[in-house]
Motif scaffolding. Structure first.
Motif, PDB file in Angstrom:
ATOM      1  N   MET A   1       0.840  -1.196   0.000  1.00  9.78           N
ATOM      2  CA  MET A   1       0.000   0.000   0.000  1.00  9.78           C
ATOM      3  C   MET A   1       0.881   1.255   0.000  1.00  9.78           C
ATOM      4  SD  MET A   1      -2.999  -1.192  -0.074  1.00  9.78           S
ATOM      5  CE  MET A   1      -3.952  -2.621   0.283  1.00  9.78           C
TER       6      MET A   1
ATOM      7  N   LEU B   1      -1.990  10.222  -5.738  1.00  9.01           N
ATOM      8  CA  LEU B   1      -1.737  10.228  -7.185  1.00  9.01           C
ATOM      9  C   LEU B   1      -0.255  10.437  -7.493  1.00  9.01           C
ATOM     10  CD1 LEU B   1      -4.816  12.391  -8.215  1.00  9.01           C
ATOM     11  CD2 LEU B   1      -4.458   9.992  -8.833  1.00  9.01           C
TER      12      LEU B   1
ATOM     13  N   HIS C   1       4.967   4.472  -7.783  1.00  6.81           N
ATOM     14  CA  HIS C   1       4.784   3.033  -7.528  1.00  6.81           C
ATOM     15  C   HIS C   1       4.628   2.249  -8.837  1.00  6.81           C
ATOM     16  CE1 HIS C   1       4.234   2.526  -3.033  1.00  6.81           C
ATOM     17  NE2 HIS C   1       4.433   3.817  -3.181  1.00  6.81           N
ATOM     18  N   MET C   2       4.072   2.893  -9.874  1.00  8.73           N
ATOM     19  CA  MET C   2       3.872   2.207 -11.156  1.00  8.73           C
ATOM     20  C   MET C   2       5.192   1.983 -11.904  1.00  8.73           C
ATOM     21  SD  MET C   2       0.822   1.643 -10.924  1.00  8.73           S
ATOM     22  CE  MET C   2      -0.136   2.230  -9.526  1.00  8.73           C
TER      23      MET C   2
ATOM     24  N   LYS D   1       7.931   0.808 -10.481  1.00  7.05           N
ATOM     25  CA  LYS D   1       8.750  -0.155  -9.738  1.00  7.05           C
ATOM     26  C   LYS D   1       9.197  -1.335 -10.600  1.00  7.05           C
ATOM     27  CE  LYS D   1       6.167  -0.944  -6.194  1.00  7.05           C
ATOM     28  NZ  LYS D   1       5.793  -1.567  -4.908  1.00  7.05           N
TER      29      LYS D   1
ATOM     30  N   GLY E   1       4.613 -10.516 -11.699  1.00  6.91           N
ATOM     31  CA  GLY E   1       5.629  -9.708 -11.008  1.00  6.91           C
ATOM     32  C   GLY E   1       6.699  -9.145 -11.909  1.00  6.91           C
TER      33      GLY E   1
ATOM     34  N   GLY F   1       5.860  -2.993 -12.176  1.00  7.09           N
ATOM     35  CA  GLY F   1       4.706  -2.236 -11.719  1.00  7.09           C
ATOM     36  C   GLY F   1       4.445  -2.381 -10.233  1.00  7.09           C
ATOM     37  N   ASP F   2       3.207  -2.064  -9.815  1.00 11.72           N
ATOM     38  CA  ASP F   2       2.933  -2.046  -8.369  1.00 11.72           C
ATOM     39  C   ASP F   2       2.469  -3.426  -7.879  1.00 11.72           C
ATOM     40  OD1 ASP F   2       0.378  -1.825  -9.506  1.00 11.72           O
ATOM     41  OD2 ASP F   2      -0.366  -0.541  -7.884  1.00 11.72           O
ATOM     42  N   VAL F   3       3.408  -4.366  -7.978  1.00  8.30           N
ATOM     43  CA  VAL F   3       3.193  -5.772  -7.627  1.00  8.30           C
ATOM     44  C   VAL F   3       2.873  -5.925  -6.129  1.00  8.30           C
ATOM     45  CG1 VAL F   3       4.326  -8.025  -7.606  1.00  8.30           C
ATOM     46  CG2 VAL F   3       4.808  -6.405  -9.451  1.00  8.30           C
ATOM     47  N   GLU F   4       3.694  -5.312  -5.284  1.00  8.17           N
ATOM     48  CA  GLU F   4       3.572  -5.491  -3.832  1.00  8.17           C
ATOM     49  C   GLU F   4       2.248  -4.940  -3.309  1.00  8.17           C
ATOM     50  OE1 GLU F   4       6.176  -4.298  -5.460  1.00  8.17           O
ATOM     51  OE2 GLU F   4       7.662  -5.868  -5.127  1.00  8.17           O
ATOM     52  N   GLU F   5       1.714  -3.911  -3.953  1.00  9.07           N
ATOM     53  CA  GLU F   5       0.443  -3.333  -3.514  1.00  9.07           C
ATOM     54  C   GLU F   5      -0.690  -4.333  -3.732  1.00  9.07           C
ATOM     55  OE1 GLU F   5       2.804  -1.866  -5.255  1.00  9.07           O
ATOM     56  OE2 GLU F   5       3.414  -0.443  -3.717  1.00  9.07           O
TER      57      GLU F   5
ATOM     58  N   ALA G   1      -0.371  -7.055  -1.035  1.00 10.61           N
ATOM     59  CA  ALA G   1      -0.945  -6.567   0.225  1.00 10.61           C
ATOM     60  C   ALA G   1      -2.473  -6.545   0.164  1.00 10.61           C
ATOM     61  CB  ALA G   1      -0.401  -5.170   0.537  1.00 10.61           C
ATOM     62  N   SER G   2      -3.036  -6.161  -0.994  1.00  8.77           N
ATOM     63  CA  SER G   2      -4.497  -6.102  -1.127  1.00  8.77           C
ATOM     64  C   SER G   2      -5.111  -7.496  -1.040  1.00  8.77           C
ATOM     65  CB  SER G   2      -4.889  -5.466  -2.464  1.00  8.77           C
ATOM     66  OG  SER G   2      -4.431  -4.141  -2.530  1.00  8.77           O
TER      67      SER G   2
ATOM     68  N   GLY H   1      -0.732  -2.648 -12.332  1.00 11.27           N
ATOM     69  CA  GLY H   1      -0.464  -1.411 -13.040  1.00 11.27           C
ATOM     70  C   GLY H   1       1.033  -1.269 -13.239  1.00 11.27           C
ATOM     71  N   GLY H   2       1.424  -0.489 -14.214  1.00  6.88           N
ATOM     72  CA  GLY H   2       2.840  -0.296 -14.528  1.00  6.88           C
ATOM     73  C   GLY H   2       2.893   0.276 -15.922  1.00  6.88           C
TER      74      GLY H   2
ATOM     75  N   ILE I   1      -8.678   5.522  -8.503  1.00  2.00           N
ATOM     76  CA  ILE I   1      -7.411   6.240  -8.665  1.00  2.00           C
ATOM     77  C   ILE I   1      -6.962   6.047 -10.113  1.00  2.00           C
ATOM     78  CG2 ILE I   1      -5.056   6.515  -7.742  1.00  2.00           C
ATOM     79  CD1 ILE I   1      -7.175   6.743  -5.578  1.00  2.00           C
TER      80      ILE I   1
ATOM     81  N   HIS J   1      -6.876   2.004 -10.357  1.00  2.00           N
ATOM     82  CA  HIS J   1      -6.042   1.143  -9.511  1.00  2.00           C
ATOM     83  C   HIS J   1      -6.774   0.750  -8.229  1.00  2.00           C
ATOM     84  CE1 HIS J   1      -2.371   1.567 -11.871  1.00  2.00           C
ATOM     85  NE2 HIS J   1      -2.717   2.828 -12.050  1.00  2.00           N
TER      86      HIS J   1
ATOM     87  N   GLU K   1      -6.032  -1.440  -6.240  1.00  2.00           N
ATOM     88  CA  GLU K   1      -5.037  -1.790  -5.214  1.00  2.00           C
ATOM     89  C   GLU K   1      -4.570  -0.565  -4.436  1.00  2.00           C
ATOM     90  OE1 GLU K   1      -4.595  -1.591  -8.392  1.00  2.00           O
ATOM     91  OE2 GLU K   1      -2.581  -0.921  -8.943  1.00  2.00           O
ATOM     92  N   LEU K   2      -4.897   0.641  -4.902  1.00  2.00           N
ATOM     93  CA  LEU K   2      -4.497   1.846  -4.173  1.00  2.00           C
ATOM     94  C   LEU K   2      -5.666   2.458  -3.407  1.00  2.00           C
ATOM     95  CD1 LEU K   2      -2.201   3.656  -6.797  1.00  2.00           C
ATOM     96  CD2 LEU K   2      -1.608   1.900  -5.133  1.00  2.00           C
TER      97      LEU K   2
ATOM     98  N   VAL L   1     -10.813  -3.310  -0.595  1.00  2.00           N
ATOM     99  CA  VAL L   1     -10.256  -4.372  -1.451  1.00  2.00           C
ATOM    100  C   VAL L   1     -11.386  -5.156  -2.112  1.00  2.00           C
ATOM    101  CG1 VAL L   1      -8.053  -4.572  -0.290  1.00  2.00           C
ATOM    102  CG2 VAL L   1      -9.998  -5.858   0.584  1.00  2.00           C
TER     103      VAL L   1
END
Lengths: 317, 204
Positions: free
Chosen positions: A1, A29, A35-36, A38, B10, B13-17, B20-21, B54-55, B145, B183, B185-186, B190
């Motif tokens: 998060m 935002l 984060h996108m 990464k 993986g 992008g925002d894999v870890e988010e 966590a979700s 996302g990414g 988002i 997104h 996940e943001l 959930v």
């Protein structure tokens, strides 16, 4: 998060027309954009052709500069933000995000960049600093910022000022990864210390550390809770080979910036591809080895040793 | 009964988010499920649900452009494995993309019968968050988002609309495939991850 701890200027979340509930420029935002990126590679480019090579190689973003860091070193003089024409050309000719650098503390260059359509602004020590006492108050901008740091104190102060992403300073334009490693290790060690005191719930010690680092108690506590920086943190400064990129990922970086390393080599396309591969699959020896085979060490930029006349990393406070 | 095992693509992008979700969704419904990051072909076999995060869709497409990998993902989706694609993940799932002159050729999975246009809400300066209802989940106000978000320009006849923001379709479902322009996940809920888990549970 996404960590939401930090100062937020309430004026920033302005409503956009049409939908009364829509907001732009919020912390979510701005940090979310980073984060996108990464697990990806961001490449320095000086023209449209280089930007398209970067996109073709799988870069997640490009950074537009007037000169590559090694050329900045060689040419001397004052280094400023890139020309608007080249920035707009790149913006119009690639589909991935575009970043550009402004001088440390140069609010007006940042305003100009925000208007140019770039997706992120790098307040960078590669350019000649405009203000020796203050960095930009980045909460005032809708466009997110990335800043460099060589230790945890600098990183948390930049986050306090509104940086949505951090990167190591390393030593740009040298082809030498040692400084980026030094900066990442220093940050990791300090974060480990804070995490220990956070787990002990030793608030007095966390408060003492916040004074030592010249940052807020709130951000130190958040760093301890997360066990990492509260924003995305990339490696930058001296990354030249796929193995360099994999090394930085192993040290816990979220992704990699490559500057002079690609376009100052004589095998830029292969090298760009190889560095992207090694960054994503840094946990698989076979892929890193394969990536390293894609490049030729004889074609790497020669680089500079450690007898430097001046260090870009010493810029900024 | 098999355990629910959600894989998160993986590559980038925002894999870890998303990890966590999914963990948080498992906790909310008190389910003992597994979530794993999937980067290599041999990891596809064990999962029974997939999230494409996302990414940058160009990077995700290029880096997963290993024949075994993309074809085994596609095969499992065709066989009915539930999948959620968010933002770049939605583009990667789609079967058509409106080409701007700047686009390089882009790899798509082609499982979802929609046409997308990249970054069609604008660049980062125009990225926004906005509330809209999701009737299927009984929600009046979901905070979406949208970061350099794609627009869905058209949908096939077998595609169900899950959510609209003003006139724009922003979330769709086609059988076992869910796609969002935003997104989830943001967000602070959930709900989409719980829905994916529900689809996986039904498919086992």
């Amino acid at each position: 998060m996404i960590s939401l701890v930090g100062h937020q200027n309430p004026l920033l979340s302005r409503q956009i027309s049409g939908n009364i509930d829509s907001k732009t420029g919020t912390i979510l935002l701005k940090r979310g954009f980073a984060h996108m990126l990464k697990h990806g590679v961001i490449m320095d480019v000086t023209d449209v052709n280089q930007a398209q090579i970067a996109e073709e190689a799988g870069a997640v973003a490009v950074m537009v500069l007037d000169k590559l860091p090694i050329e900045v070193r060689q040419s001397g003089g004052v280094a400023r933000t890139a020309g608007m024409k080249i920035i707009k050309d790149v913006v119009n000719n690639v589909s991935i995000p575009v970043m550009a650098k402004c001088r440390i503390g140069h609010i007006s260059e940042a305003v100009v960049l925000e208007n140019s359509g770039v997706d992120m602004i790098d307040e960078s020590e590669v350019l000649t600093p405009a203000d020796e006492s203050s960095h930009i108050w980045k909460w005032d901008f809708t466009t997110p910022f990335v800043d460099g740091a060589k230790n945890l104190g600098q990183a948390l102060r930049r986050i306090e000022e509104g940086a949505s992403m951090m990167r190591t300073k390393g030593e740009p334009g040298t082809g030498n990864v040692v400084e980026a490693v030094r900066h990442m290790r220093a940050m990791n060690q300090d974060i480990a210390k804070i995490t220990y005191f956070y787990n002990q719930q030793d608030k007095q010690e966390l408060f003492r550390i916040s004074k030592e680092l010249n940052t807020s108690y709130e951000l130190v506590v958040e760093t301890g809770r997360l066990g990492r920086l509260p924003v995305v943190n990339f490696a930058a400064g001296g990354i030249t080979t796929p193995a360099d990129a994999a090394l930085m990922m192993k040290l816990g970086c979220d992704g990699v910036f490559v500057g002079s390393g690609i376009y100052k080599s004589s095998d830029p396309l292969e090298r760009a591809l190889a560095i992207v591969l090694a960054t994503t699959f840094h946990d698989k020896v076979e892929v890193v080895a394969e990536a390293q085979e894609m490049i030729d060490e004889k074609k790497s930029m020669v680089g500079l040793g450690d007898n430097l006349d001046f260090k870009m990393q010493d810029r900024g406070i | 009964m098999k355990k629910v095992n959600i894989g998160i693509l993986g590559i980038q992008g925002d894999v870890e988010e998303h990890v966590a979700s999914v963990e948080s969704a498992f906790r909310e419904i008190t389910m003992d499920g597994v979530v794993s990051i999937v980067k290599y072909p041999e990891e596809i076999d064990s999962i029974n649900g997939l999230i494409i995060p996302g990414g940058e869709s160009t990077s995700i497409g290029k880096l997963s452009n290993n024949d075994d990998f993309q074809s085994s993902i596609k095969k499992k989706i065709t066989q009915g494995m539930p999948v959620l694609g968010t933002c770049a993940g939605l583009i990667f799932l789609s079967n058509h993309i409106i080409q701007n002159s700047s686009n390089t050729s882009q790899k798509l999975l082609g499982s979802l019968d929609i046409e997308t246009e990249r970054n069609a809400f604008g660049r980062q300066h125009e990225s926004f968050q906005s509330e809209f209802p999701i009737p299927k989940f009984g929600i009046d106000k979901f905070m979406g988002i949208f970061i350099r978000a794609p627009r869905i320009r058209s949908i096939g006849s077998n595609v169900e609309i899950l959510a609209k923001l003003n006139d724009d379709i922003v979330a769709v479902k086609q059988g076992n495939i869910i796609g969002t322009c935003f997104h989830p996940e943001l967000s602070n809920t959930v709900i989409f991850h719980k829905y994916l888990i529900e689809l996986v549970r039904e498919s086992l």
